[in-house]
Design a protein around this motif. Structure first.
Motif, PDB file in Angstrom:
ATOM      1  N   GLY A   1       2.343   9.519   0.207  1.00 23.94           N
ATOM      2  CA  GLY A   1       3.389   9.643  -0.797  1.00 23.94           C
ATOM      3  C   GLY A   1       4.789   9.437  -0.254  1.00 23.94           C
ATOM      4  O   GLY A   1       5.745   9.280  -1.015  1.00 23.94           O
ATOM      5  N   ARG A   2       4.935   9.467   1.074  1.00 19.01           N
ATOM      6  CA  ARG A   2       6.279   9.352   1.663  1.00 19.01           C
ATOM      7  C   ARG A   2       6.505   8.014   2.364  1.00 19.01           C
ATOM      8  O   ARG A   2       7.625   7.689   2.739  1.00 19.01           O
ATOM      9  CB  ARG A   2       6.501  10.504   2.650  1.00 19.01           C
ATOM     10  N   VAL A   3       5.409   7.286   2.588  1.00 15.39           N
ATOM     11  CA  VAL A   3       5.508   6.000   3.287  1.00 15.39           C
ATOM     12  C   VAL A   3       4.693   4.964   2.528  1.00 15.39           C
ATOM     13  O   VAL A   3       3.606   5.256   2.029  1.00 15.39           O
ATOM     14  CB  VAL A   3       4.969   6.114   4.738  1.00 15.39           C
ATOM     15  N   ARG A   4       5.243   3.808   2.426  1.00 21.35           N
ATOM     16  CA  ARG A   4       4.464   2.691   1.892  1.00 21.35           C
ATOM     17  C   ARG A   4       4.547   1.528   2.872  1.00 21.35           C
ATOM     18  O   ARG A   4       5.496   1.430   3.667  1.00 21.35           O
ATOM     19  CB  ARG A   4       4.944   2.259   0.508  1.00 21.35           C
TER      20      ARG A   4
ATOM     21  N   LYS B   1       0.863  -1.183   0.000  1.00 18.97           N
ATOM     22  CA  LYS B   1       0.000   0.000   0.000  1.00 18.97           C
ATOM     23  C   LYS B   1       0.894   1.227   0.000  1.00 18.97           C
ATOM     24  O   LYS B   1       1.870   1.276   0.752  1.00 18.97           O
ATOM     25  CB  LYS B   1      -0.834   0.033   1.289  1.00 18.97           C
ATOM     26  N   GLY B   2       0.545   2.221  -0.782  1.00 15.84           N
ATOM     27  CA  GLY B   2       1.319   3.457  -0.775  1.00 15.84           C
ATOM     28  C   GLY B   2       2.134   3.614  -2.040  1.00 15.84           C
ATOM     29  O   GLY B   2       2.213   2.715  -2.884  1.00 15.84           O
ATOM     30  N   ALA B   3       2.752   4.775  -2.159  1.00 19.74           N
ATOM     31  CA  ALA B   3       3.486   5.122  -3.380  1.00 19.74           C
ATOM     32  C   ALA B   3       4.722   4.251  -3.561  1.00 19.74           C
ATOM     33  O   ALA B   3       5.486   4.046  -2.615  1.00 19.74           O
ATOM     34  CB  ALA B   3       3.888   6.591  -3.328  1.00 19.74           C
ATOM     35  N   ALA B   4       4.925   3.793  -4.788  1.00 16.01           N
ATOM     36  CA  ALA B   4       6.070   2.926  -5.081  1.00 16.01           C
ATOM     37  C   ALA B   4       7.395   3.624  -4.791  1.00 16.01           C
ATOM     38  O   ALA B   4       8.351   3.001  -4.356  1.00 16.01           O
ATOM     39  CB  ALA B   4       6.018   2.473  -6.535  1.00 16.01           C
TER      40      ALA B   4
END
Lengths: 54, 132
Positions: free
Chosen positions: B7-10, A38-41
């Protein structure tokens, strides 16, 4: 720890430790399925959660 | 955390069913079956909400609730299509000495146990500073 997603190595961190645990980690390549992310690559921080549903 | 640090953590979820939890492994395999059908996270959330109701009938019912094809899901589950993938996660955890859950690696930093949101923020903020 190598973070790897389907054959692509994304980062290399070795012998890290936290104040809470003060334990060195072995060098291990981690792989994962894209569906379990989950979240930006390109996010600069990756949280890998090892968990148990039960 | 994901919303706050958009946008800063996945987040990467890794299977670490403990041996003492006899119903856990089928649940982890079922989640991967749901993932193959594009519903990994909804099924993941459903499992956590339903724990420890993880009998086969339960796992199939959750798939039905999420609109998954029950026959295809049952086939995936019964074939244990993702057993080796779950096993691979367990082996990776064991290689790292991870024997309790939840355990987190935040850019490689080990965090054991259910940690407070404040602690997560502190570790993430530090990791972000290190990446600048």
């Amino acid at each position: 720890v190598y973070y790897s997603s389907i054959g692509m190595v994304l980062a290399l961190l070795v012998l890290t430790c936290s104040p809470a645990t003060s334990r060195a980690l072995a060098q291990v390549e981690l792989t994962w399925s894209p569906s379990m992310v989950k979240g930006a690559a390109g996010a600069p921080v990756t949280i890998v959660e090892f968990s148990d549903y039960q | 955390v994901l919303e706050e640090y958009d946008g800063r953590v996945r987040l990467v979820f890794k299977d670490r069913p403990l041996a003492m939890h006899t119903l856990a492994r089928p649940a982890h395999e079922a989640a991967r079956c749901a993932g193959a059908a594009g519903k990994y996270w909804p099924y993941h959330d459903r499992l956590f909400a339903a724990q420890p109701a993880f009998r086969r009938a339960d796992l199939l019912a959750y798939a039905g609730e999420l609109g998954l094809d029950r026959d295809a899901f049952a086939k995936c589950l019964d074939e244990r299509r993702f057993a080796s993938d779950v096993e691979r996660d367990i082996e990776q955890a064991q290689a790292l000495g991870i024997n309790s859950t939840p355990t987190f690696l935040i850019n490689g930093q080990l965090v054991i146990g259910a940690t407070s949101l404040e602690e997560f923020r502190s570790i993430i903020d530090k990791a972000l500073q290190e990446r600048r």
